[in-house]
Write a protein that holds these residues in place. Structure first.
Motif, short mmCIF file in Angstrom:
data_model
loop_
_atom_site.label_atom_id
_atom_site.label_comp_id
_atom_site.label_asym_id
_atom_site.label_seq_id
_atom_site.Cartn_x
_atom_site.Cartn_y
_atom_site.Cartn_z
N GLN A 1 9.12 -5.89 -0.86
CA GLN A 1 7.79 -5.31 -0.68
C GLN A 1 7.39 -5.43 0.78
O GLN A 1 8.06 -6.08 1.58
CB GLN A 1 6.77 -6.03 -1.57
N LEU A 2 6.30 -4.76 1.13
CA LEU A 2 5.83 -4.78 2.51
C LEU A 2 5.50 -6.20 2.98
O LEU A 2 4.92 -6.99 2.22
CB LEU A 2 4.58 -3.91 2.67
N ASN A 3 5.87 -6.49 4.18
CA ASN A 3 5.43 -7.71 4.83
C ASN A 3 4.11 -7.38 5.53
O ASN A 3 4.10 -6.89 6.66
CB ASN A 3 6.48 -8.19 5.83
N ARG A 4 3.00 -7.62 4.86
CA ARG A 4 1.70 -7.17 5.37
C ARG A 4 1.22 -7.99 6.56
O ARG A 4 0.21 -7.65 7.19
CB ARG A 4 0.67 -7.21 4.24
N SER B 1 -7.83 4.98 -1.49
CA SER B 1 -8.39 3.69 -1.88
C SER B 1 -7.48 3.01 -2.89
O SER B 1 -7.79 2.94 -4.08
CB SER B 1 -9.79 3.89 -2.48
N VAL B 2 -6.32 2.62 -2.43
CA VAL B 2 -5.35 1.93 -3.28
C VAL B 2 -4.87 0.68 -2.57
O VAL B 2 -5.18 0.45 -1.41
CB VAL B 2 -4.14 2.85 -3.60
N GLN B 3 -4.12 -0.10 -3.31
CA GLN B 3 -3.59 -1.33 -2.71
C GLN B 3 -2.65 -1.02 -1.57
O GLN B 3 -1.88 -0.06 -1.61
CB GLN B 3 -2.88 -2.16 -3.77
N PHE B 4 -2.69 -1.85 -0.56
CA PHE B 4 -1.91 -1.66 0.66
C PHE B 4 -0.54 -2.34 0.49
O PHE B 4 -0.33 -3.46 0.95
CB PHE B 4 -2.69 -2.25 1.84
N ASN B 5 0.39 -1.65 -0.23
CA ASN B 5 1.70 -2.26 -0.47
C ASN B 5 2.67 -1.17 -0.92
O ASN B 5 2.27 -0.04 -1.23
CB ASN B 5 1.61 -3.37 -1.53
N ALA B 6 3.95 -1.52 -0.96
CA ALA B 6 5.01 -0.63 -1.47
C ALA B 6 6.21 -1.50 -1.80
O ALA B 6 6.34 -2.63 -1.30
CB ALA B 6 5.37 0.44 -0.44
#
Length: 838
Positions: free
Chosen positions: A276-279, A372-377
């Motif tokens: 997943q993304l490393n935010r 407007s969604v979660q900031f991830n993938a």
């Protein structure tokens, strides 16, 4: 109204029935065929529990062309080598997708396999081109090539095509059907520049070659961890920017699948792990895309499969929505809740053109700023399969024997067959009456000759014999009347019905049991695997050879049993077992150097008798430490003649299929397939080195340069380091001149060119001289050897040292006592007649 209800009920029932049929059609059970161990007569169970059947056990449903091949073995591994175009053929279900895996592991057999160069064809397509050990294996010891094929025939062939004068080889083959709908009938096309294309059909590409299978964010998965026995590698090597991603926590629950067959698309662990993304890597969303880059051939179409299971959003019941990118321009929004309701794993397929760059880039990243969604993938897995297209077509010109029959020839062949059939019937009747008359005359003559029932073509009297059902092209043994046939009941009595407690060994032919005959004689009973269909030629060969030889350094033959499916050979029982056991078994007292020399001399005498003393000459073909047996006085006896080749040895060579044991196998014989008595000399040289060093001929656990004892020993000898590899148990026992003579003999035996090797007579002379040097108290000059003593020495010296060259047959007391080339088989064994032999 009632009629309407009845119709509705019938329609509902029909719908349920059709649904049940559909569900039934979608079921899938992991198959148990075809898994083939190439170049072997024995089966093998791998780490996954699958049984790989030796190709020499080929059944009615799969077959191969052995006439153009030879088999090679080492420990539990084997390989089939082809020097001409050849194929394996399998009975399959028409119009179905199959998984085909080809296993290649050429290392540690012989260096000659490294020179292989060949193509592999299937369904008229070259699936592999210009294969050699370097581009196939690289730095690994094994390579498995996987293909998905749409087979539209009921007979499926895998063809091996050696280049010019080179060879082809294969270690193992897997052929089994895929689960239903495993390969899609169509997939979204992505043009090489990244533009979206129309739906592209995948199925016309009859062959797909797996080039990548990656578990994203999780561990490597070996074959035993996959329901279809696939290998999944880790993804880190393909990340363009490793800091952009982190591995998710391993999901604790087992995924629930939408259908029963969905479990086969990927193992559970693929869906229980992800990247997943490393935010924390950046504050800008655009730089947080995770990208994997996969090099491929330029301008090829590939089936790209990406796997998803939202283990990140599932824990919060807020399923992630993000973008998937392929190439530079193509994108698609991934929303698990829209794909499968968010609760099941799923995968997407694309037909991707690799373009001029030859790179297939796959990325995942968050949606745009306004979403407007979660900031991830995330991504769970990637598979890439290259479509084998027109440039891979195999015209089959190099293998004319594979061409299909032309329809216009059918009528000609039918007419010819009808014409010939009548002639065959007439000739058959005449031959049948002639054979019946001849058989009756032969039985009458044999009855007046001996009281023992003959082994007539291995018929076994009134009891049906397995060898009467021969499928080989060789003829039965001629005029063989040993009078040494045991009944199966007698064999079972002697071995307590083949009790495991009586088991003393196991070899390629079968298991060996200790037995006791009615007269109290202890015997070794070698039993083939019942019903295995193998070993018939070895069984015949041993009886043929052992019926014509007798020597104190060859194991004595007592009799045989050929009844039903049983093939049994009976020998004298040798209390001390094999030479190998005394070299490696720490529970047995170590052999002194003098005793080792005496054992080697005894074995050399037995082999020399085979080469020169026996009628017609015999090449043993499988000289090794397990085939040297020791009696209660540690006297050596050569055993196991199942691979031996009988015939006149005054010719330069005999062309034959490769047989023997790796590590002991003559490299020149392997290269040329030309067998001579010098092949036994090479194997005996390895045996001598084994006796000196007390280590196996092949040991894969050692460093590469030490795996092959023969190569390592010769290298140490040339570097004058031989004393460093001698068995530590011999420390202080070996007289230096004796060691020098013994090591020189080894070096002569292991010459690459057979013409430079000594004869067994020369080897025997040198070993006897090494023993004299060991026993002598008088100092000898280092330059003394067999050649100098043979010149200018007195006749008494020659008499003292026994055998020199052609004088061995006259001067060796073992030879003079045991050789009689005029004895018939019946006369040889007349002294063995007892109440237990029939």
């Amino acid at each position: 109204m009632e009629t309407f209800r009845s119709s509705l009920f019938i329609l509902s029932l029909l719908f349920l029935l059709l649904s049940a049929v559909h569900v039934f059609a979608q079921t899938y059970t992991p198959p148990d065929k075809y898994f083939v161990k190439c170049g072997s007569a024995s089966n093998f169970v791998d780490d996954t529990g699958r049984i790989f059947v030796g190709d020499l056990n080929a059944s009615d449903t799969f077959r191969f062309t052995p006439r153009n091949s030879r088999e090679l073995n080492r420990q539990n591994e084997s390989v089939r080598v082809f020097n001409q175009p050849a194929f394996y053929e399998f009975d399959v279900e028409r119009d179905a997708f199959y998984i085909v895996r080809l296993h290649f592991s050429p290392k540690n057999f012989l260096a000659d396999l490294s020179a292989a160069l060949f193509d592999v064809s299937a369904l008229g397509v070259f699936v592999l081109k210009n294969v050699n050990a370097t581009n196939l294996i690289g730095n690994d010891s094994v390579s498995i090539k996987e293909f998905f094929l749409k087979i539209n025939t009921e007979k499926f062939r895998i063809v091996f095509l050696p280049k010019s004068s080179s060879i082809a080889y294969i270690n193992a083959i897997e052929v089994f059907p895929t689960p239903p709908d495993f390969i899609p009938s169509e997939a979204q096309e992505i043009i090489s520049d990244g533009r979206n294309g129309s739906a592209a059909r995948v199925s016309p590409f009859l062959v797909l070659h797996t080039i990548y299978r990656v578990n994203v964010g999780g561990p490597e998965i070996l074959m035993e961890g996959d329901r279809l026995w696939r290998h999944w590698e880790k993804d880190d090597a393909y990340l363009l920017n490793p800091s952009s991603a982190v591995n998710s926590d391993i999901y604790s629950s087992t995924p629930q699948y939408k259908s029963k067959t969905d479990v086969y698309f990927a193992p559970d662990i693929v869906y229980k792990s992800a990247k997943q993304l490393n935010r924390n890597a950046s504050s800008t969303r655009t730089s947080l895309n995770i990208t994997w880059s996969f090099p491929s051939r330029k301008h090829t179409v590939n089936l790209l499969r990406v796997h998803f299971y939202d283990i990140i959003g599932e824990s919060t019941n807020k399923f992630l929505v993000f973008d998937l990118y392929i190439g530079d321009s193509f994108s698609r929004t991934i929303d698990a809740s829209m794909e499968v309701g968010g609760v099941y794993p799923f995968h997407l397929d694309f037909a991707v053109d690799s373009g001029e760059s030859g790179l297939i880039n796959v990325s995942v990243g968050p949606l745009g700023e306004n979403q407007s969604v979660q900031f991830n993938a995330f991504l769970n897995g990637v598979e890439i399969m290259e479509a084998m297209d027109e440039h891979s077509k195999d015209p089959e010109i190099s293998a004319p024997w594979l061409e299909k029959s032309k329809n216009k020839l059918v009528g000609l062949w039918v007419g010819l067959a009808v014409g010939v059939f009548g002639l065959i019937c007439m000739l058959g009747c005449g031959i049948w009456f002639g054979l019946k008359w001849r058989k009756r005359k032969t039985e009458e003559a044999s009855y007046t000759h001996t009281q023992w029932s003959p082994l007539s073509a291995f018929g076994g009297g009134s009891t049906h014999s397995r060898l009467t059902d021969r499928t080989t092209s060789s003829s039965p043994l001629p005029n063989l009347n040993l009078g040494l046939k045991f009944s199966l009941a007698e064999i079972k009595t002697a071995t307590n019905n083949f009790n495991k407690k009586f088991l003393v060994g196991e070899g390629g032919f079968g298991k060996v049991y200790k037995g006791v005959l009615k007269n109290g004689m202890k015997v070794a009973v070698k039993r083939s695997q019942p019903g295995a269909g193998q070993g018939i030629s070895e069984f015949e060969r041993e009886i043929t050879i052992l019926s014509r030889i007798r020597h104190r350094h060859l194991v004595s033959f007592i009799g045989y049993c050929d009844e039903g499916l049983e093939m049994v050979l009976v020998y004298e029982f040798l209390e001390k077992g094999t030479l190998r056991e005394h070299l490696y078994n720490s529970k047995l007292p170590p052999l002194a150097w003098k005793k080792r020399l005496e054992i080697c001399i005894g074995a050399a005498r037995g082999l020399h008798y085979l080469h020169k003393g026996s009628a017609g000459g015999i090449i043993h073909r499988d000289v090794k430490s397990t085939n040297i047996l020791l009696d209660e006085n540690l006297v050596a006896k050569v055993s196991d003649f199942g691979l031996s080749r009988a015939g006149p040895l005054d010719e330069t060579h005999v062309s034959t299929d490769i047989k023997g044991t790796f590590g002991y196998l003559d490299p020149e014989y392997f290269r040329t397939q030309q067998l001579t008595e010098k092949s036994d000399v090479y194997s005996f040289g390895v045996l001598l080195l084994e006796v000196l060093c007390a280590r196996p001929a092949l040991n894969p656990t050692l460093p590469r340069e030490q795996i092959n004892l023969a190569e390592w020993g010769v290298r140490c000898k040339k570097m004058e380091l031989l004393e460093e590899i001698i068995d530590p148990k011999l420390e202080g026992q070996i007289e230096p001149n004796s060691l020098r003579k013994f090591s020189d003999t080894i070096e002569k035996c292991l010459q690459e060119d057979a013409a430079n090797r000594p004869t067994m007579a020369d080897v025997l002379w040198d070993l006897e001289y090494a023993l004299q040097l060991q026993q002598s108290t008088a100092p000898r000059m280092p330059h003394e050897d067999s050649e100098t003593i043979g010149i200018g020495t007195s006749s008494t010296a020659i008499q003292r040292f026994g055998s020199i060259g052609s004088s061995v047959l006259r001067d060796d007391p073992d030879m003079s006592q045991d050789v009689d080339s005029h004895l018939t088989a019946s006369e040889v064994f007349s002294q063995m007649k007892a109440d237990h032999g029939r």
